[in-house]
Design a protein around this motif. Structure first.
Motif, short mmCIF file in Angstrom:
data_model
loop_
_atom_site.label_atom_id
_atom_site.label_comp_id
_atom_site.label_asym_id
_atom_site.label_seq_id
_atom_site.Cartn_x
_atom_site.Cartn_y
_atom_site.Cartn_z
N LYS A 14 26.62 -12.76 -8.98
CA LYS A 14 26.93 -12.85 -7.54
C LYS A 14 28.40 -12.53 -7.27
CE LYS A 14 23.50 -16.33 -6.27
NZ LYS A 14 23.33 -17.74 -5.85
N SER A 15 29.26 -12.82 -8.24
CA SER A 15 30.69 -12.58 -8.09
C SER A 15 31.10 -11.18 -8.52
CB SER A 15 31.48 -13.60 -8.91
OG SER A 15 31.23 -14.90 -8.43
N GLY A 16 30.13 -10.34 -8.83
CA GLY A 16 30.43 -8.97 -9.22
C GLY A 16 30.02 -8.62 -10.63
N GLY A 17 29.80 -9.61 -11.44
CA GLY A 17 29.31 -9.38 -12.80
C GLY A 17 30.22 -8.47 -13.61
N ILE A 18 29.61 -7.74 -14.51
CA ILE A 18 30.36 -6.82 -15.37
C ILE A 18 29.98 -5.37 -15.11
CG2 ILE A 18 30.80 -8.55 -17.16
CD1 ILE A 18 28.48 -7.32 -18.76
N GLY A 19 29.25 -5.15 -14.03
CA GLY A 19 28.90 -3.79 -13.64
C GLY A 19 27.57 -3.28 -14.14
N LEU A 20 26.88 -4.07 -14.93
CA LEU A 20 25.59 -3.62 -15.44
C LEU A 20 24.54 -3.51 -14.35
CD1 LEU A 20 25.14 -5.48 -18.84
CD2 LEU A 20 25.52 -3.05 -18.45
N ALA A 21 24.55 -4.43 -13.39
CA ALA A 21 23.54 -4.42 -12.34
C ALA A 21 23.55 -3.11 -11.58
CB ALA A 21 23.73 -5.60 -11.38
N GLU A 22 24.73 -2.58 -11.30
CA GLU A 22 24.82 -1.31 -10.57
C GLU A 22 24.24 -0.17 -11.40
OE1 GLU A 22 25.33 1.09 -7.38
OE2 GLU A 22 25.53 -1.08 -7.46
N SER A 23 24.53 -0.15 -12.69
CA SER A 23 23.97 0.88 -13.57
C SER A 23 22.46 0.76 -13.65
CB SER A 23 24.57 0.77 -14.97
OG SER A 23 25.94 1.01 -14.94
N PHE A 24 21.97 -0.47 -13.78
CA PHE A 24 20.52 -0.69 -13.81
C PHE A 24 19.89 -0.24 -12.49
CE2 PHE A 24 21.31 -4.46 -16.86
CZ PHE A 24 21.26 -3.62 -17.95
N TYR A 25 20.54 -0.58 -11.38
CA TYR A 25 20.03 -0.23 -10.05
C TYR A 25 19.91 1.28 -9.89
CZ TYR A 25 19.90 0.55 -5.04
OH TYR A 25 19.56 0.99 -3.80
N VAL A 26 20.94 2.00 -10.26
CA VAL A 26 20.92 3.46 -10.15
C VAL A 26 19.79 4.04 -10.99
CG1 VAL A 26 22.22 5.56 -10.71
CG2 VAL A 26 23.35 3.67 -9.55
N ALA A 27 19.62 3.52 -12.20
CA ALA A 27 18.54 4.01 -13.07
C ALA A 27 17.17 3.71 -12.48
CB ALA A 27 18.67 3.39 -14.46
N LEU A 28 16.99 2.52 -11.90
CA LEU A 28 15.71 2.17 -11.29
C LEU A 28 15.40 3.04 -10.08
CD1 LEU A 28 15.89 -1.73 -11.49
CD2 LEU A 28 14.27 -0.27 -12.69
N VAL A 29 16.40 3.30 -9.25
CA VAL A 29 16.20 4.13 -8.06
C VAL A 29 15.88 5.56 -8.47
CG1 VAL A 29 17.35 5.12 -6.04
CG2 VAL A 29 17.54 2.68 -6.52
N GLU A 30 16.57 6.08 -9.47
CA GLU A 30 16.28 7.42 -9.95
C GLU A 30 14.85 7.51 -10.48
OE1 GLU A 30 19.29 8.46 -12.81
OE2 GLU A 30 20.82 8.71 -11.26
N LYS A 31 14.44 6.48 -11.19
CA LYS A 31 13.07 6.44 -11.73
C LYS A 31 12.03 6.43 -10.60
CE LYS A 31 10.42 5.92 -15.38
NZ LYS A 31 10.24 6.98 -16.34
N GLN A 32 12.31 5.65 -9.53
CA GLN A 32 11.40 5.60 -8.40
C GLN A 32 11.34 6.95 -7.67
OE1 GLN A 32 12.82 2.32 -6.03
NE2 GLN A 32 11.39 0.89 -6.97
N ASN A 33 12.48 7.62 -7.58
CA ASN A 33 12.52 8.91 -6.90
C ASN A 33 11.83 10.01 -7.68
OD1 ASN A 33 13.88 7.80 -4.73
ND2 ASN A 33 15.90 8.35 -5.52
N ASP A 34 11.72 9.85 -8.99
CA ASP A 34 11.04 10.83 -9.83
C ASP A 34 9.52 10.80 -9.65
OD1 ASP A 34 13.41 11.74 -10.82
OD2 ASP A 34 13.30 10.59 -12.68
#
Length: 88
Positions: free
Chosen positions: A67-87
């Motif tokens: 919630k405080s920003g983490g270490i940036g993994l969530a954003e990388s995971f999010y981008v990968a999930l959205v790309e997968k959905q768009n494929d």
């Protein structure tokens, strides 16, 4: 499906993807905290109950870290999930 339903569905799936990414990062952080020894009882009498609840403490801390920003993994995971959905 109507044109107005499509944006709502994409917003919902984006939120779901973001939540999934954040949960994944929190799980990763909880495991890292466990490996670092966070929550181990100091042998002062907490007993087995203290050890059993340490995982809840680690998970709660990890979720707050995300919630405080983490270490940036969530954003990388999010981008990968959205790309997968768009494929699809």
């Amino acid at each position: 499906m109507t044109a107005s339903a499509t944006p709502h569905a994409s917003v919902t799936s984006a939120l779901t993807a973001r939540e999934a990414a954040q949960k994944l990062e929190a799980s990763f952080l909880a495991e890292m905290l466990k490996s670092a020894g966070f929550g181990k009882s100091p042998s002062l009498g907490g007993g087995i109950g203290e050890d059993q609840f340490a995982s809840f403490q680690r998970q709660a801390l990890a979720e707050e870290m995300v919630k405080s920003g983490g270490i940036g993994l969530a954003e990388s995971f999010y981008v990968a999930l959205v790309e997968k959905q768009n494929d699809r």
